[in-house]
Design an enzyme around this catalytic site. Sequence first.
Site, PDB file in Angstrom:
ATOM      1  N   ARG A 261       0.844  -1.199   0.000  1.00 45.47           N
ATOM      2  CA  ARG A 261       0.000   0.000   0.000  1.00 45.47           C
ATOM      3  C   ARG A 261       0.877   1.246   0.000  1.00 45.47           C
ATOM      4  O   ARG A 261       1.853   1.326   0.754  1.00 45.47           O
ATOM      5  CB  ARG A 261      -0.918   0.001   1.228  1.00 45.47           C
ATOM      6  CG  ARG A 261      -1.827  -1.213   1.213  1.00 45.47           C
ATOM      7  CD  ARG A 261      -2.846  -1.191   2.321  1.00 45.47           C
ATOM      8  NE  ARG A 261      -3.655  -2.414   2.245  1.00 45.47           N
ATOM      9  CZ  ARG A 261      -4.616  -2.735   3.104  1.00 45.47           C
ATOM     10  NH1 ARG A 261      -4.899  -1.921   4.114  1.00 45.47           N
ATOM     11  NH2 ARG A 261      -5.295  -3.848   2.960  1.00 45.47           N
ATOM     12  N   ARG A 276       1.904   0.900  10.220  1.00 45.76           N
ATOM     13  CA  ARG A 276       1.552   1.294   8.856  1.00 45.76           C
ATOM     14  C   ARG A 276       2.777   1.174   7.950  1.00 45.76           C
ATOM     15  O   ARG A 276       3.645   2.031   7.945  1.00 45.76           O
ATOM     16  CB  ARG A 276       1.030   2.735   8.861  1.00 45.76           C
ATOM     17  CG  ARG A 276       0.280   3.159   7.612  1.00 45.76           C
ATOM     18  CD  ARG A 276      -0.371   4.511   7.789  1.00 45.76           C
ATOM     19  NE  ARG A 276      -1.371   4.482   8.842  1.00 45.76           N
ATOM     20  CZ  ARG A 276      -2.642   4.129   8.641  1.00 45.76           C
ATOM     21  NH1 ARG A 276      -3.043   3.807   7.440  1.00 45.76           N
ATOM     22  NH2 ARG A 276      -3.492   4.113   9.638  1.00 45.76           N
ATOM     23  N   GLU A 348      -6.926  -1.342  15.161  1.00 45.47           N
ATOM     24  CA  GLU A 348      -7.439  -2.253  14.128  1.00 45.47           C
ATOM     25  C   GLU A 348      -6.414  -3.323  13.739  1.00 45.47           C
ATOM     26  O   GLU A 348      -5.268  -3.029  13.442  1.00 45.47           O
ATOM     27  CB  GLU A 348      -7.822  -1.445  12.881  1.00 45.47           C
ATOM     28  CG  GLU A 348      -8.304  -2.338  11.746  1.00 45.47           C
ATOM     29  CD  GLU A 348      -8.494  -1.575  10.437  1.00 45.47           C
ATOM     30  OE1 GLU A 348      -8.567  -0.326  10.476  1.00 45.47           O
ATOM     31  OE2 GLU A 348      -8.578  -2.228   9.396  1.00 45.47           O
ATOM     32  N   SER A 351     -10.476  -6.456   9.542  1.00 47.31           N
ATOM     33  CA  SER A 351     -11.651  -5.754   9.061  1.00 47.31           C
ATOM     34  C   SER A 351     -12.448  -6.760   8.245  1.00 47.31           C
ATOM     35  O   SER A 351     -11.945  -7.302   7.274  1.00 47.31           O
ATOM     36  CB  SER A 351     -11.193  -4.583   8.187  1.00 47.31           C
ATOM     37  OG  SER A 351     -12.235  -3.672   7.992  1.00 47.31           O
ATOM     38  N   ARG A 390       0.734  -6.681  12.400  1.00 45.03           N
ATOM     39  CA  ARG A 390       0.135  -6.089  13.596  1.00 45.03           C
ATOM     40  C   ARG A 390      -0.005  -7.115  14.710  1.00 45.03           C
ATOM     41  O   ARG A 390       0.060  -6.768  15.896  1.00 45.03           O
ATOM     42  CB  ARG A 390      -1.214  -5.451  13.256  1.00 45.03           C
ATOM     43  CG  ARG A 390      -1.032  -4.184  12.419  1.00 45.03           C
ATOM     44  CD  ARG A 390      -2.307  -3.402  12.181  1.00 45.03           C
ATOM     45  NE  ARG A 390      -2.018  -2.211  11.369  1.00 45.03           N
ATOM     46  CZ  ARG A 390      -2.923  -1.315  11.005  1.00 45.03           C
ATOM     47  NH1 ARG A 390      -4.191  -1.462  11.367  1.00 45.03           N
ATOM     48  NH2 ARG A 390      -2.571  -0.273  10.280  1.00 45.03           N
TER      49      ARG A 390
END
Length: 427
Positions: A261, A276, A348, A351, A390
């Site tokens: 990403r 991130r 988070e 999802s 994560r």
Amino acid sequence: MLDLGFVRENLDLVRRKLSERGVPDLLGDFEAIDRERRRWLMEAESRKARRNKVSDEIAALKKQKQDASAQIAEMKALGSEIDEFDQKAKACDEKLHEVLVRIPNLPHETVPVGATAAQNQEIRRWGEPRQFDFQPKPHWELGPSLGILDFDRAAKISGARFAIYYDLGAKLERALANFMLDLHTRQHGYREVFPPFMVNSATLYGTGQLPKFAEDLFKLEGADYWLIPTAEVPVTNLYRDEVLDAEKLPIKYCAWTACFRSEAGSYGRDTRGLIRQHQFQKVELVKFALPEQSYGELESMTRDAGAVLEKLGLPYRVVALSTGDLGFSSAKTYDLEVWLPSAGEYKEISSCSNCEAFQARRANIRFRRGGKGKAEFLHTLNGSGVAIGRTWLAILENYQQEDGSVVIPEALRPYLDGVDKISPPTH
RNA sequence: GGAGGGAUGGGUGAGUGGUUGAAACCGGCGGUCUUGAAAACCGUUAGCCCCGAAAGGGGCUCGGGGGUUCGAAUCCCUCUCCCUCCGCCA
């Protein structure tokens, strides 16, 4: 993508649902273009009907060796009219498509209405955040001091938002992938699939990343190849342009992939640590379901993702995203948020979304009941099961000891040759 | 990278400018026969879009796009994908 006929017949509903999402009026002059399109279509098609009829007459005349020059002359004139109306209709078509393809999915009726994440609704919690009798460290201090994580050299060889793992750090990353895949394939009934990490643009249209979110993606130069931002993209597109048997549904896949990403627009956010990254690993869950079963499947998928955290003993909560926080393709999303001691909050880590027929319509994925009848669009779901990077950092932070070592959760030890602790280097 | 060959309906596969939206076979569905099944025989079997309350009518689609023509699955250009051979290669 929403259905053209549905939007035409439910303009007010669509407008209301979109405003709940907090997006500006994307419909524009949809009504006018749609009406215009059908008008030109009718003009063109009535002339085409005439052309087909006269063409048959010309064929018949020629067969009988008779003169057809009058008919041919008429057809020449008609032909240019047809071109004209075809062009007008096509222009409207393209405008309409441009509008439709950029409209996000409509939120399900059970989604909490709200403009931002502040209106997200906590559904449940699992586990108790641990009480530390010392000051817990963030993973970006723990990792380097254990000699298993290196941001400095990653910045040298790649840049910001990359990381290098060594020794048990690298092995932990690998162990987590295997642990999650085993759990989902052995206990939750998912079929494992290993897809390409590069896909073409049609695939990204299918799941909704294109055309609106190109800036979030990495694109290869000189080729129609993009790095996948999530395994949802290749796996959901597995059945693009196919018709499946209703009896086979739901179909459940899990996939381990790297994800890429660009994180454009998130400058300054989560700049420290592993939260991130431009590249991370994830085990993804994807389901193809009947419309009537998709919300049940969303619940079970959320539980399947939660099971990963429970087996690892990581406290988490489940949150229903509000209308304003929903992703582009999703009708309803549950986030799983893991407890991070260094942040003192839930973050988070997964999802899980039901996209209903939104992606299926874009990617043309259908099913047929009982082998006959009309093919219908199925429902697609996707969820992280879960983000590996994560999870890695959550283990470091939640299982850290005062001496700077990290205890390995028991469920993971078989995947680490029985290692029960990562300790700082002695020399 | 070089040289060839392909892409047609659920499948196999005909079809080289005018009742071909598409033969034939297989598969699917319905029926006849049968105690039931099989076999055999008969029938049927694409999708999308537009008009219409419906009945029905019309248009488009033979890998994608463009062109030639009164008319294209059929001719031309282009793109994508697949196959075979050679070279290179984890």
